[in-house]
Design a protein around this motif. Structure first.
Motif, PDB file in Angstrom:
ATOM      1  N   CYS A 338       0.807  -1.221   0.000  1.00  0.00           N
ATOM      2  CA  CYS A 338       0.000   0.000   0.000  1.00  0.00           C
ATOM      3  C   CYS A 338       0.839   1.270   0.000  1.00  0.00           C
ATOM      4  CB  CYS A 338      -0.926   0.013   1.229  1.00  0.00           C
ATOM      5  SG  CYS A 338      -2.059  -1.374   1.322  1.00  0.00           S
ATOM      6  N   ARG A 339       2.135   1.134  -0.253  1.00  0.00           N
ATOM      7  CA  ARG A 339       3.019   2.296  -0.145  1.00  0.00           C
ATOM      8  C   ARG A 339       2.604   3.426  -1.087  1.00  0.00           C
ATOM      9  NH1 ARG A 339       7.991   3.426   1.880  1.00  0.00           N
ATOM     10  NH2 ARG A 339       9.189   5.030   0.807  1.00  0.00           N
ATOM     11  N   GLU A 340       2.308   3.094  -2.346  1.00  0.00           N
ATOM     12  CA  GLU A 340       1.929   4.134  -3.291  1.00  0.00           C
ATOM     13  C   GLU A 340       0.593   4.763  -2.915  1.00  0.00           C
ATOM     14  OE1 GLU A 340       2.413   6.831  -6.126  1.00  0.00           O
ATOM     15  OE2 GLU A 340       3.912   5.351  -5.472  1.00  0.00           O
ATOM     16  N   GLN A 341      -0.331   3.977  -2.376  1.00  0.00           N
ATOM     17  CA  GLN A 341      -1.609   4.531  -1.919  1.00  0.00           C
ATOM     18  C   GLN A 341      -1.395   5.476  -0.739  1.00  0.00           C
ATOM     19  OE1 GLN A 341      -3.601   0.654  -1.446  1.00  0.00           O
ATOM     20  NE2 GLN A 341      -5.181   1.392  -2.846  1.00  0.00           N
ATOM     21  N   PHE A 342      -0.481   5.130   0.176  1.00  0.00           N
ATOM     22  CA  PHE A 342      -0.162   6.021   1.286  1.00  0.00           C
ATOM     23  C   PHE A 342       0.429   7.329   0.770  1.00  0.00           C
ATOM     24  CE2 PHE A 342       0.453   2.167   4.280  1.00  0.00           C
ATOM     25  CZ  PHE A 342      -0.889   2.206   4.615  1.00  0.00           C
ATOM     26  N   ARG A 343       1.278   7.254  -0.270  1.00  0.00           N
ATOM     27  CA  ARG A 343       1.886   8.455  -0.833  1.00  0.00           C
ATOM     28  C   ARG A 343       0.809   9.383  -1.409  1.00  0.00           C
ATOM     29  NH1 ARG A 343       7.030   8.786  -2.381  1.00  0.00           N
ATOM     30  NH2 ARG A 343       7.172   6.520  -2.630  1.00  0.00           N
ATOM     31  N   MET A 344      -0.144   8.815  -2.134  1.00  0.00           N
ATOM     32  CA  MET A 344      -1.217   9.620  -2.715  1.00  0.00           C
ATOM     33  C   MET A 344      -2.126  10.195  -1.628  1.00  0.00           C
ATOM     34  SD  MET A 344      -2.160   7.233  -6.004  1.00  0.00           S
ATOM     35  CE  MET A 344      -3.440   8.337  -6.551  1.00  0.00           C
ATOM     36  N   LEU A 345      -2.386   9.410  -0.592  1.00  0.00           N
ATOM     37  CA  LEU A 345      -3.189   9.921   0.521  1.00  0.00           C
ATOM     38  C   LEU A 345      -2.500  11.088   1.202  1.00  0.00           C
ATOM     39  CD1 LEU A 345      -4.651   6.738   2.293  1.00  0.00           C
ATOM     40  CD2 LEU A 345      -5.961   8.655   1.361  1.00  0.00           C
ATOM     41  N   ASP A 346      -1.182  11.004   1.359  1.00  0.00           N
ATOM     42  CA  ASP A 346      -0.434  12.091   2.006  1.00  0.00           C
ATOM     43  C   ASP A 346      -0.536  13.387   1.224  1.00  0.00           C
ATOM     44  OD1 ASP A 346       0.477  10.948   4.337  1.00  0.00           O
ATOM     45  OD2 ASP A 346       2.316  10.160   3.450  1.00  0.00           O
ATOM     46  N   ARG A 347      -0.441  13.309  -0.095  1.00  0.00           N
ATOM     47  CA  ARG A 347      -0.546  14.525  -0.916  1.00  0.00           C
ATOM     48  C   ARG A 347      -1.912  15.164  -0.723  1.00  0.00           C
ATOM     49  NH1 ARG A 347       1.089  13.343  -6.984  1.00  0.00           N
ATOM     50  NH2 ARG A 347       0.593  15.576  -7.075  1.00  0.00           N
ATOM     51  N   TRP A 348      -2.955  14.359  -0.761  1.00  0.00           N
ATOM     52  CA  TRP A 348      -4.311  14.873  -0.579  1.00  0.00           C
ATOM     53  C   TRP A 348      -4.501  15.387   0.852  1.00  0.00           C
ATOM     54  CZ3 TRP A 348      -8.316  13.230   2.616  1.00  0.00           C
ATOM     55  CH2 TRP A 348      -9.588  13.733   2.330  1.00  0.00           C
ATOM     56  N   TYR A 349      -3.933  14.695   1.826  1.00  0.00           N
ATOM     57  CA  TYR A 349      -4.049  15.065   3.246  1.00  0.00           C
ATOM     58  C   TYR A 349      -3.382  16.413   3.491  1.00  0.00           C
ATOM     59  CZ  TYR A 349      -3.501  14.417   8.346  1.00  0.00           C
ATOM     60  OH  TYR A 349      -3.533  14.561   9.713  1.00  0.00           O
ATOM     61  N   ARG A 350      -2.199  16.627   2.921  1.00  0.00           N
ATOM     62  CA  ARG A 350      -1.522  17.922   3.105  1.00  0.00           C
ATOM     63  C   ARG A 350      -2.338  19.060   2.506  1.00  0.00           C
ATOM     64  NH1 ARG A 350       3.163  14.668   2.117  1.00  0.00           N
ATOM     65  NH2 ARG A 350       3.144  15.203  -0.104  1.00  0.00           N
ATOM     66  N   MET A 351      -2.984  18.784   1.360  1.00  0.00           N
ATOM     67  CA  MET A 351      -3.850  19.809   0.769  1.00  0.00           C
ATOM     68  C   MET A 351      -4.978  20.171   1.725  1.00  0.00           C
ATOM     69  SD  MET A 351      -7.089  20.056  -0.794  1.00  0.00           S
ATOM     70  CE  MET A 351      -7.440  18.427  -1.459  1.00  0.00           C
ATOM     71  N   ARG A 352      -5.599  19.171   2.363  1.00  0.00           N
ATOM     72  CA  ARG A 352      -6.685  19.435   3.305  1.00  0.00           C
ATOM     73  C   ARG A 352      -6.188  20.241   4.512  1.00  0.00           C
ATOM     74  NH1 ARG A 352     -11.911  18.849   2.065  1.00  0.00           N
ATOM     75  NH2 ARG A 352     -12.217  18.815   4.335  1.00  0.00           N
ATOM     76  N   LEU A 353      -4.996  19.928   4.985  1.00  0.00           N
ATOM     77  CA  LEU A 353      -4.442  20.654   6.137  1.00  0.00           C
ATOM     78  C   LEU A 353      -4.173  22.114   5.790  1.00  0.00           C
ATOM     79  CD1 LEU A 353      -1.941  17.975   7.506  1.00  0.00           C
ATOM     80  CD2 LEU A 353      -4.066  18.720   8.583  1.00  0.00           C
ATOM     81  N   ARG A 354      -3.648  22.361   4.598  1.00  0.00           N
ATOM     82  CA  ARG A 354      -3.368  23.744   4.186  1.00  0.00           C
ATOM     83  C   ARG A 354      -4.662  24.523   3.979  1.00  0.00           C
ATOM     84  NH1 ARG A 354       1.042  20.910   0.759  1.00  0.00           N
ATOM     85  NH2 ARG A 354       2.947  21.416   1.935  1.00  0.00           N
ATOM     86  N   CYS A 355      -5.669  23.870   3.430  1.00  0.00           N
ATOM     87  CA  CYS A 355      -6.969  24.530   3.273  1.00  0.00           C
ATOM     88  C   CYS A 355      -7.555  24.868   4.645  1.00  0.00           C
ATOM     89  CB  CYS A 355      -7.921  23.633   2.511  1.00  0.00           C
ATOM     90  SG  CYS A 355      -7.512  23.415   0.766  1.00  0.00           S
ATOM     91  N   MET A 356      -7.358  23.987   5.601  1.00  0.00           N
ATOM     92  CA  MET A 356      -7.876  24.218   6.943  1.00  0.00           C
ATOM     93  C   MET A 356      -7.135  25.371   7.614  1.00  0.00           C
ATOM     94  SD  MET A 356      -8.097  21.409  10.011  1.00  0.00           S
ATOM     95  CE  MET A 356      -9.038  21.723  11.518  1.00  0.00           C
ATOM     96  N   LYS A 357      -5.830  25.430   7.386  1.00  0.00           N
ATOM     97  CA  LYS A 357      -5.011  26.463   8.023  1.00  0.00           C
ATOM     98  C   LYS A 357      -5.320  27.846   7.463  1.00  0.00           C
ATOM     99  CE  LYS A 357      -1.461  28.220  10.296  1.00  0.00           C
ATOM    100  NZ  LYS A 357      -1.476  28.381  11.777  1.00  0.00           N
ATOM    101  N   TYR A 358      -5.414  27.966   6.130  1.00  0.00           N
ATOM    102  CA  TYR A 358      -5.562  29.275   5.503  1.00  0.00           C
ATOM    103  C   TYR A 358      -6.980  29.556   4.985  1.00  0.00           C
ATOM    104  CZ  TYR A 358      -0.494  29.364   5.750  1.00  0.00           C
ATOM    105  OH  TYR A 358       0.807  29.346   6.206  1.00  0.00           O
TER     106      TYR A 358
END
Length: 400
Positions: A338-358
């Protein structure tokens, strides 16, 4: 075959002690859960713990125990449908845990070795490893079975027949029958129950295994290799003909002996090349990864924790970290890829965190809120936790 024993257990009621009552309450408290139809939660029950347990113990031993109806609630499934759950009151959850602790040791030696669900010392990962092991041994055809509404449709007669093969204590059998027939309260209206055991009940997983143990030994008698986790099971065969015959035999046995049917939409005969889903994973000849519904379920949890109107504070980060840890602990197993799936989830997760922050979505914020800052704030990421888990598994034990 699962047949009546020459020696049955007659004196289970005498094993109900106050210590057993306390241990049962502690187990119920660890599992948490909300109040039932009486509105009494665990904290309120704990305030009068000793007298309540003594009263319950007396009722159980004398056969006067009468369970309350379970509270019907619905939780959303990943596909948008609703799953019905039944929440017993705290007193009934303790009573069911007492019965479970009395019955589990008696039935555990009788369960088939290919049954992995809700049994001590067994897990989903063990079930998945067994499937992959059978695949490596040449079982490439799969009968992927799905029982239609198992928990809601299993007849009482099947459950009581399975229980009576081992238990001869009439009081215990009567108590369990009362639990099954306690009824369901929905929108303030109590409906009688004539079949099924509610999902959410403490005793339900054990009763499910007792009922499906008939099927396990029937498949074993026919020479099939299978893996079952509660009502989710697959039969693995070497040829398509064997898999088709396994489906026919299973449908016939479920209908005639257990009063159940297979879902025509979700049940199929397939192979590892085409792939199939089992216990949250998508399994195939060269893949063992998260199924799409599992990924969407994880994203839904993250969406709930990253709503823009909320602040990205320590409490929010800790809630999100629990989602990340739970996901990686399950899907980051050594047999998974599941390594590649985790990598894709992380990219999407960071986007959600930045949207939440700003409070907005902009690529410019990638530079304003870097990964290193998020990590200093204590944010965990899927890929990082996955690599840490794998590294820990490779480290030799500390014998110093």
């Amino acid at each position: 075959m699962f047949l009546p024993l020459k020696i049955k257990h007659h004196s289970l009621t005498g094993r109900i002690t106050f210590r057993l009552m306390v241990l049962s309450f502690e187990s119920v408290a660890r599992n948490k859960g909300g109040p039932g139809v009486d509105g009494v939660d665990l904290d309120c029950f704990r305030l009068q713990l000793r007298p309540l347990l003594l009263s319950l113990m007396k009722d159980l031993k004398e056969g006067h125990y009468l369970p309350s109806p379970v509270l019907r609630v619905y939780i959303p499934k990943p596909d948008g449908a609703l799953r019905p759950l039944g929440i017993p009151i705290v007193r009934d959850r303790v009573a069911q845990e007492v019965l479970r602790r009395l019955l589990q040791p008696l039935f555990e030696p009788l369960f088939h070795s290919s049954s992995f669900g809700f049994r001590p010392g067994r897990s989903c990962h063990q079930a998945l490893r067994r499937v992959l092991e059978l695949h490596r041994s040449g079982h490439r055809m799969v009968f992927d079975a799905d029982v239609t509404g198992f928990f809601d449709n299993i007849p009482f007669s099947v459950l009581m027949r399975g229980l009576s093969y081992v238990v001869a204590d009439g009081n215990i059998l009567t108590l369990i029958e009362r639990v099954l027939k306690a009824g369901v309260c929905e929108d303030g209206v109590v409906h009688p129950t004539t079949v099924g055991t509610p999902q959410g009940g403490v005793l339900s997983p054990l009763l499910a295994n007792i009922a499906l143990n008939f099927l396990d030994w029937h498949l074993d008698d026919l020479g099939y290799r299978f893996v079952r986790y509660a009502d989710d099971f697959v039969v693995l065969c070497r040829t398509t003909r064997q898999a088709d015959e396994a489906r026919r035999q299973t449908e016939l046995f479920l209908k005639e002996e257990l009063g159940l049917t297979l879902s025509s939409e979700k049940t199929k005969v397939t192979d590892f090349k085409e792939g199939f889903n089992f216990l949250g994973f998508e399994l195939g000849s060269n893949r063992c990864r998260m199924r799409k519904k599992a990924v969407e379920n994880i994203k839904s949890k993250i969406r709930e924790g990253t709503i823009r109107k909320r602040n990205l504070d320590r409490q929010a980060i800790e809630r999100l970290n629990r989602v990340v840890r739970g996901t990686v602990n399950y899907f980051g197993a050594d047999f998974a890829r599941c390594r590649e799936q985790f990598r894709m989830l992380d990219r999407w997760y960071r986007m959600r965190l930045r949207c939440m922050k700003y409070k907005r979505k902009s690529q410019k914020d990638n530079c304003r809120l870097r990964i290193a800052w998020l990590e200093r704030m204590g944010v965990l990421f899927f890929l990082g936790e996955h690599d840490r888990l794998r590294s820990k598994a490779r480290d030799p034990p500390n014998l110093g």
